[in-house]
Motif scaffolding. Structure first.
Motif, PDB file in Angstrom:
ATOM      1  N   GLN A  67      56.572  54.181  70.555  1.00  0.00           N
ATOM      2  CA  GLN A  67      57.319  54.706  71.696  1.00  0.00           C
ATOM      3  C   GLN A  67      56.736  56.046  72.136  1.00  0.00           C
ATOM      4  O   GLN A  67      56.679  56.347  73.325  1.00  0.00           O
ATOM      5  CB  GLN A  67      58.807  54.865  71.349  1.00  0.00           C
ATOM      6  CG  GLN A  67      59.553  53.556  71.281  1.00  0.00           C
ATOM      7  CD  GLN A  67      60.992  53.731  70.801  1.00  0.00           C
ATOM      8  OE1 GLN A  67      61.343  54.704  70.135  1.00  0.00           O
ATOM      9  NE2 GLN A  67      61.836  52.758  71.130  1.00  0.00           N
ATOM     10  N   LEU A  68      56.301  56.846  71.166  1.00  0.00           N
ATOM     11  CA  LEU A  68      55.713  58.146  71.491  1.00  0.00           C
ATOM     12  C   LEU A  68      54.334  57.997  72.127  1.00  0.00           C
ATOM     13  O   LEU A  68      53.997  58.720  73.073  1.00  0.00           O
ATOM     14  CB  LEU A  68      55.582  59.010  70.231  1.00  0.00           C
ATOM     15  CG  LEU A  68      56.878  59.498  69.605  1.00  0.00           C
ATOM     16  CD1 LEU A  68      56.588  60.237  68.298  1.00  0.00           C
ATOM     17  CD2 LEU A  68      57.635  60.401  70.571  1.00  0.00           C
ATOM     18  N   GLU A  69      53.554  57.088  71.561  1.00  0.00           N
ATOM     19  CA  GLU A  69      52.187  56.881  72.058  1.00  0.00           C
ATOM     20  C   GLU A  69      51.849  55.400  71.991  1.00  0.00           C
ATOM     21  O   GLU A  69      51.611  54.855  70.916  1.00  0.00           O
ATOM     22  CB  GLU A  69      51.193  57.680  71.205  1.00  0.00           C
ATOM     23  CG  GLU A  69      49.782  57.621  71.740  1.00  0.00           C
ATOM     24  CD  GLU A  69      48.817  58.395  70.843  1.00  0.00           C
ATOM     25  OE1 GLU A  69      47.679  57.915  70.688  1.00  0.00           O
ATOM     26  OE2 GLU A  69      49.204  59.448  70.310  1.00  0.00           O
ATOM     27  N   ARG A 127      49.731  51.748  72.713  1.00  0.00           N
ATOM     28  CA  ARG A 127      48.370  51.262  72.485  1.00  0.00           C
ATOM     29  C   ARG A 127      47.806  51.753  71.155  1.00  0.00           C
ATOM     30  O   ARG A 127      46.714  52.289  71.076  1.00  0.00           O
ATOM     31  CB  ARG A 127      47.458  51.612  73.663  1.00  0.00           C
ATOM     32  CG  ARG A 127      48.025  51.141  74.991  1.00  0.00           C
ATOM     33  CD  ARG A 127      47.080  51.303  76.137  1.00  0.00           C
ATOM     34  NE  ARG A 127      46.140  50.186  76.072  1.00  0.00           N
ATOM     35  CZ  ARG A 127      44.859  50.289  76.392  1.00  0.00           C
ATOM     36  NH1 ARG A 127      44.359  51.418  76.791  1.00  0.00           N
ATOM     37  NH2 ARG A 127      44.074  49.239  76.302  1.00  0.00           N
ATOM     38  N   ARG A 128      48.591  51.538  70.112  1.00  0.00           N
ATOM     39  CA  ARG A 128      48.195  51.949  68.758  1.00  0.00           C
ATOM     40  C   ARG A 128      47.475  50.795  68.056  1.00  0.00           C
ATOM     41  O   ARG A 128      47.817  49.631  68.250  1.00  0.00           O
ATOM     42  CB  ARG A 128      49.423  52.312  67.925  1.00  0.00           C
ATOM     43  CG  ARG A 128      50.218  53.464  68.437  1.00  0.00           C
ATOM     44  CD  ARG A 128      49.701  54.754  67.887  1.00  0.00           C
ATOM     45  NE  ARG A 128      50.614  55.847  68.166  1.00  0.00           N
ATOM     46  CZ  ARG A 128      50.721  56.896  67.402  1.00  0.00           C
ATOM     47  NH1 ARG A 128      50.015  57.013  66.318  1.00  0.00           N
ATOM     48  NH2 ARG A 128      51.550  57.866  67.720  1.00  0.00           N
ATOM     49  N   GLU A 144      45.563  53.021  62.969  1.00  0.00           N
ATOM     50  CA  GLU A 144      46.325  54.232  63.289  1.00  0.00           C
ATOM     51  C   GLU A 144      47.714  54.179  62.665  1.00  0.00           C
ATOM     52  O   GLU A 144      48.209  55.183  62.143  1.00  0.00           O
ATOM     53  CB  GLU A 144      46.445  54.402  64.810  1.00  0.00           C
ATOM     54  CG  GLU A 144      45.149  54.751  65.493  1.00  0.00           C
ATOM     55  CD  GLU A 144      45.244  54.667  67.016  1.00  0.00           C
ATOM     56  OE1 GLU A 144      44.378  55.273  67.673  1.00  0.00           O
ATOM     57  OE2 GLU A 144      46.160  54.002  67.539  1.00  0.00           O
ATOM     58  N   SER A 169      52.024  48.271  71.518  1.00  0.00           N
ATOM     59  CA  SER A 169      52.880  49.204  72.250  1.00  0.00           C
ATOM     60  C   SER A 169      54.334  48.761  72.134  1.00  0.00           C
ATOM     61  O   SER A 169      54.618  47.573  71.980  1.00  0.00           O
ATOM     62  CB  SER A 169      52.500  49.225  73.739  1.00  0.00           C
ATOM     63  OG  SER A 169      51.162  49.596  73.926  1.00  0.00           O
TER      64      SER A 169
END
Length: 199
Positions: A22-24, A26-27, A31, A74
């Motif tokens: 939610q923060l970033e 396309r992980r 990661e 995502s």
């Protein structure tokens, strides 16, 4: 209140992973492994549970160089990242809600019609699936989830943020005028009242 054993976001690791996405968006798996300290296979299992529930979407990276493209994950937001599972769940909830309102006249909340009703159908079903017992006040546009099953959780702020993000995604996926405005402040940590707003 007991939570269902198969709730996708009842697991601390999945909540943490969903929070990260939610923060970033396309992980990659790598990661998420680094951020959580979990093994890649465990991360993949958690991601699959979140995808199956409609909370996460995956896409294959478009590469312009040689090498195997990575899979990017995502949080499903209903807008930028739309989940086919969440789309189906929203459609099914609308059909069931319409059927219930036809069978039992007078069950539709006052002041809500069409898309807003379907959004509420989708949200209530999702909350029930996640182990909550939602009490909707359509006039005040609030949903009482008290007592909060996560009140004793040390990372409660993260859990609340993740749940609010999930609720916003469900409403966006269902499409309509309602959005999550936040939570009513409360002195009692077991109290959880979500506030909706018309856009």
């Amino acid at each position: 209140m007991t939570r269902p054993p198969y709730s996708a976001i009842s697991n601390t690791a999945r909540v943490e992973m969903l929070h990260l996405m939610q923060l970033e968006p396309r992980r990659t798996v790598a990661e998420l492994c680094e951020a959580t300290g979990l093994h890649a296979n465990t991360v993949r299992e958690h991601l699959q549970r979140l995808i199956d529930a409609g909370y996460v979407v995956s896409e294959t990276e478009r590469r312009t160089t040689r090498g195997r493209p990575r899979v990017l994950y995502s949080a499903a937001t209903g807008a930028e990242a739309s989940s086919p599972v969440a789309q189906r769940k929203a459609r099914d909830a609308a059909v069931r809600g319409d059927l219930l309102r036809r069978m039992i006249p007078g069950t539709a909340p006052d002041g809500l019609t069409g898309e807003a009703l379907h959004q509420l159908d989708a949200l209530v079903e999702d909350l029930i699936e996640e182990g909550f017992d939602p009490l909707v006040d359509a006039d005040a546009l609030t949903i009482d989830l008290s007592p909060c099953a996560h009140a004793e959780n040390q990372g409660r702020a993260v859990v609340c943020g993740v749940h609010l993000g999930v609720m916003q995604g469900v409403l966006a996926e269902a499409g309509g005028p309602l959005a999550v405005a936040g939570m009513e402040p409360a002195c009692d940590p077991t109290t959880c009242v979500v506030v909706l707003e018309r856009r």
